[in-house]
Design a protein around this motif. Structure first.
Motif, PDB file in Angstrom:
ATOM      1  N   UNK A 149      -0.464  -1.134  46.984  1.00 41.44           N
ATOM      2  CA  UNK A 149       0.296  -0.788  45.788  1.00 41.44           C
ATOM      3  C   UNK A 149       0.109  -1.919  44.781  1.00 41.44           C
ATOM      4  N   UNK A 150      -0.595  -1.641  43.684  1.00 38.76           N
ATOM      5  CA  UNK A 150      -0.837  -2.702  42.697  1.00 38.76           C
ATOM      6  C   UNK A 150       0.471  -3.297  42.180  1.00 38.76           C
ATOM      7  N   UNK A 151       0.470  -4.620  42.017  1.00 44.18           N
ATOM      8  CA  UNK A 151       1.610  -5.297  41.411  1.00 44.18           C
ATOM      9  C   UNK A 151       1.102  -6.115  40.226  1.00 44.18           C
ATOM     10  N   UNK A 152       1.990  -6.871  39.605  1.00 46.74           N
ATOM     11  CA  UNK A 152       1.608  -7.607  38.402  1.00 46.74           C
ATOM     12  C   UNK A 152       0.470  -8.583  38.662  1.00 46.74           C
ATOM     13  N   UNK A 153       0.423  -9.171  39.850  1.00 49.92           N
ATOM     14  CA  UNK A 153      -0.682 -10.090  40.173  1.00 49.92           C
ATOM     15  C   UNK A 153      -2.021  -9.370  40.120  1.00 49.92           C
ATOM     16  N   UNK A 154      -2.062  -8.128  40.616  1.00 53.39           N
ATOM     17  CA  UNK A 154      -3.295  -7.332  40.569  1.00 53.39           C
ATOM     18  C   UNK A 154      -3.698  -7.075  39.120  1.00 53.39           C
ATOM     19  N   UNK A 155      -2.743  -6.619  38.311  1.00 49.06           N
ATOM     20  CA  UNK A 155      -3.046  -6.302  36.909  1.00 49.06           C
ATOM     21  C   UNK A 155      -3.527  -7.541  36.161  1.00 49.06           C
ATOM     22  N   UNK A 156      -2.895  -8.676  36.411  1.00 47.99           N
ATOM     23  CA  UNK A 156      -3.324  -9.924  35.767  1.00 47.99           C
ATOM     24  C   UNK A 156      -4.726 -10.311  36.217  1.00 47.99           C
TER      25      UNK A 156
END
Length: 71
Positions: A25-32
């Motif tokens: 599940x993508x989180x903000x760390x992934x998006x960054x």
């Protein structure tokens, strides 16, 4: 019934989840890390928008798949 179209991003994520053995599940760390915001990623993942070249490169590196698999 809605016709399905090939979605290489969704397919690559399914393969990635199979490889790591858990649901990702993508989180903000992934998006960054990949440089794609949550809304844009959702549109790309659902096949509503095409990937930009920098997005292809970032996702390819993150998922460990060849660029060609995402096009």
């Amino acid at each position: 019934m809605k016709a399905t179209t090939p979605n290489p991003v969704a397919d690559a994520f399914t393969a990635y989840q199979d490889k790591i053995g858990i649901a990702f599940k993508p989180d903000q760390r992934f998006y960054d890390r990949v440089g794609i915001n949550r809304k844009r990623f959702g549109q790309v993942f659902r096949g509503e928008k095409p990937l930009m070249s920098y997005e292809v490169k970032a996702l390819s590196e993150f998922l460990g798949v060849p660029v060609e698999d995402l096009i």
